[in-house]
Design a protein around this motif. Structure first.
Motif, short mmCIF file in Angstrom:
data_model
loop_
_atom_site.label_atom_id
_atom_site.label_comp_id
_atom_site.label_asym_id
_atom_site.label_seq_id
_atom_site.Cartn_x
_atom_site.Cartn_y
_atom_site.Cartn_z
N TYR A 121 0.84 -1.19 0.00
CA TYR A 121 0.00 0.00 0.00
C TYR A 121 0.88 1.24 0.00
O TYR A 121 1.99 1.25 0.57
CB TYR A 121 -0.90 0.02 1.24
N ASP A 122 0.38 2.29 -0.65
CA ASP A 122 1.11 3.56 -0.66
C ASP A 122 1.32 4.04 0.77
O ASP A 122 0.36 4.16 1.54
CB ASP A 122 0.32 4.62 -1.43
N GLY A 123 2.57 4.29 1.12
CA GLY A 123 2.91 4.78 2.44
C GLY A 123 3.40 3.70 3.38
O GLY A 123 3.95 4.02 4.45
N ALA A 124 3.25 2.43 3.00
CA ALA A 124 3.67 1.34 3.90
C ALA A 124 5.18 1.35 4.10
O ALA A 124 5.67 1.31 5.24
CB ALA A 124 3.21 0.00 3.35
N GLU A 130 7.35 3.74 3.55
CA GLU A 130 7.80 4.97 4.20
C GLU A 130 7.52 4.93 5.71
O GLU A 130 8.31 5.46 6.50
CB GLU A 130 7.09 6.18 3.57
N THR A 131 6.43 4.30 6.10
CA THR A 131 6.10 4.22 7.52
C THR A 131 7.05 3.28 8.25
O THR A 131 7.53 3.59 9.35
CB THR A 131 4.65 3.76 7.71
N LEU A 132 7.36 2.15 7.65
CA LEU A 132 8.35 1.24 8.24
C LEU A 132 9.71 1.93 8.36
O LEU A 132 10.39 1.79 9.38
CB LEU A 132 8.47 -0.03 7.41
N GLU A 133 10.09 2.67 7.35
CA GLU A 133 11.37 3.39 7.38
C GLU A 133 11.37 4.44 8.49
O GLU A 133 12.37 4.60 9.21
CB GLU A 133 11.65 4.05 6.03
N ALA A 134 10.26 5.14 8.64
CA ALA A 134 10.17 6.18 9.68
C ALA A 134 10.27 5.56 11.08
O ALA A 134 10.95 6.11 11.96
CB ALA A 134 8.86 6.95 9.54
N LEU A 135 9.61 4.44 11.29
CA LEU A 135 9.70 3.77 12.58
C LEU A 135 11.13 3.32 12.87
O LEU A 135 11.64 3.50 13.98
CB LEU A 135 8.76 2.56 12.61
N ARG A 136 11.76 2.74 11.88
CA ARG A 136 13.14 2.30 12.06
C ARG A 136 14.05 3.49 12.37
O ARG A 136 14.90 3.42 13.28
CB ARG A 136 13.62 1.56 10.80
N ASP A 137 13.87 4.59 11.66
CA ASP A 137 14.71 5.78 11.88
C ASP A 137 14.49 6.34 13.28
O ASP A 137 15.41 6.96 13.86
CB ASP A 137 14.39 6.86 10.84
N GLU A 138 13.30 6.17 13.84
CA GLU A 138 12.98 6.70 15.17
C GLU A 138 13.32 5.71 16.29
O GLU A 138 13.02 5.97 17.45
CB GLU A 138 11.49 7.06 15.24
N PHE A 172 -2.15 6.06 5.31
CA PHE A 172 -0.92 5.86 6.06
C PHE A 172 -0.39 7.15 6.68
O PHE A 172 0.34 7.10 7.67
CB PHE A 172 0.15 5.23 5.16
N SER A 173 -0.74 8.29 6.13
CA SER A 173 -0.20 9.54 6.67
C SER A 173 -0.72 9.79 8.09
O SER A 173 0.05 10.15 8.99
CB SER A 173 -0.53 10.72 5.76
N THR A 174 -2.02 9.58 8.31
CA THR A 174 -2.55 9.79 9.66
C THR A 174 -2.06 8.69 10.61
O THR A 174 -1.80 8.96 11.78
CB THR A 174 -4.08 9.84 9.66
N LEU A 175 -1.95 7.47 10.11
CA LEU A 175 -1.41 6.40 10.95
C LEU A 175 0.01 6.71 11.37
O LEU A 175 0.36 6.59 12.55
CB LEU A 175 -1.45 5.07 10.18
N ARG A 176 0.83 7.13 10.42
CA ARG A 176 2.23 7.44 10.72
C ARG A 176 2.33 8.57 11.74
O ARG A 176 3.13 8.50 12.68
CB ARG A 176 2.96 7.80 9.43
N ASN A 177 1.51 9.61 11.57
CA ASN A 177 1.54 10.72 12.52
C ASN A 177 1.17 10.26 13.93
O ASN A 177 1.78 10.69 14.92
CB ASN A 177 0.58 11.82 12.06
N SER A 178 0.16 9.39 14.02
CA SER A 178 -0.25 8.89 15.32
C SER A 178 0.84 8.04 15.95
O SER A 178 1.11 8.14 17.16
CB SER A 178 -1.54 8.08 15.19
N LEU A 179 1.49 7.21 15.16
CA LEU A 179 2.57 6.38 15.69
C LEU A 179 3.71 7.24 16.21
O LEU A 179 4.28 6.97 17.28
CB LEU A 179 3.09 5.42 14.61
N MET A 180 4.04 8.28 15.48
CA MET A 180 5.14 9.15 15.90
C MET A 180 4.82 9.89 17.21
O MET A 180 5.72 10.28 17.95
CB MET A 180 5.44 10.17 14.80
#
Length: 226
Positions: free
Chosen positions: A92-95, A97-105, A210-218
């Motif tokens: 899915y679009d954003g999947a 990028e979200t995994l990468e963002a979590l790893r980076d954090e 995925f954008s709202t999910l990613r924001n919530s996870l962060m």
């Protein structure tokens, strides 16, 4: 932010768009078994369950022998599908990028899926995702969804407590599994479950992209959890 943060991911319908593939393979398996194939709305409701339980729900009047044949036909249909040129299960679009963002954090990342090890290996051949996951739990390892086993094992393997952990999935079985394990749950509406179903199952949040999910996870702070 100090402390552990663990994101536990479902796969089908959450990271990977496998909706058409799974339904078509289920229809083929029913045809091979001489049974009346299910409609998509029935198929989508069993995704995430163990294969035997899923087949039993889709064919409630079938004998135990018929269910065994149906399970075998389904597995063989998957093998044939994966061997076809051009076989694809897109992310899915954003999947990614979200995994990468979590790893980076600095997050820990786990998988809790109804796939088999063979199915996971096939996924990793299509998408180079293996390096994101610190631990992987699947249908071959023990009780399936909605039993909390996979979530509990993921937390135990990585030393994370329930208040430090999140479950992310598209099906009511994912939400039920996460709630049973005492973790915060994020439902996503782009897969097999509807937003209404996910809310009814007890999802703490439901996301539509995925954008709202990613924001919530962060924004997740384990210290703020009870």
């Amino acid at each position: 932010m100090s402390g552990l943060r663990l994101a536990i991911w479902d796969v089908d319908g959450t990271l990977v768009d496998s909706r058409e593939t799974i339904h078509n393979i289920m229809v083929e398996a029913f045809d091979l078994s001489g049974l009346t194939p299910p409609e998509y709305d029935a198929t989508r409701r069993i995704v995430g369950l163990s294969l035997h339980e899923a087949c039993a729900q889709l064919a409630p009047d079938a004998s135990a022998d018929d269910i065994e044949k149906l399970v075998t036909d389904y597995r063989n249909s998957w093998l044939r599908a994966r061997s076809q040129p051009g076989f694809s299960q897109p992310l899915y679009d954003g999947a990614l990028e979200t995994l990468e963002a979590l790893r980076d954090e600095g997050w820990l990342i786990a998988m809790a899926t109804g796939k088999t090890r063979r199915g996971i290996a096939s996924l990793f051949e299509l998408h180079k995702l293996e390096h994101f996951f610190d631990t992987i739990w699947c249908a071959d390892d023990g009780p399936g969804k909605p039993n909390p086993y996979m979530v509990e094992q993921a937390m135990g393997a990585l030393g994370a407590a329930p208040h430090e952990s999140l479950m992310i999935g598209d099906a009511i079985h994912d939400i039920s599994m996460g709630r049973a394990a005492g973790v915060y749950t994020h439902g996503v509406s782009w897969g097999f479950g509807t937003a209404h179903e996910l809310k009814e199952a007890g999802a703490h949040e439901v996301h539509h992209d995925f954008s709202t999910l990613r924001n919530s996870l962060m924004d997740f702070d384990p210290k703020a959890r009870p």
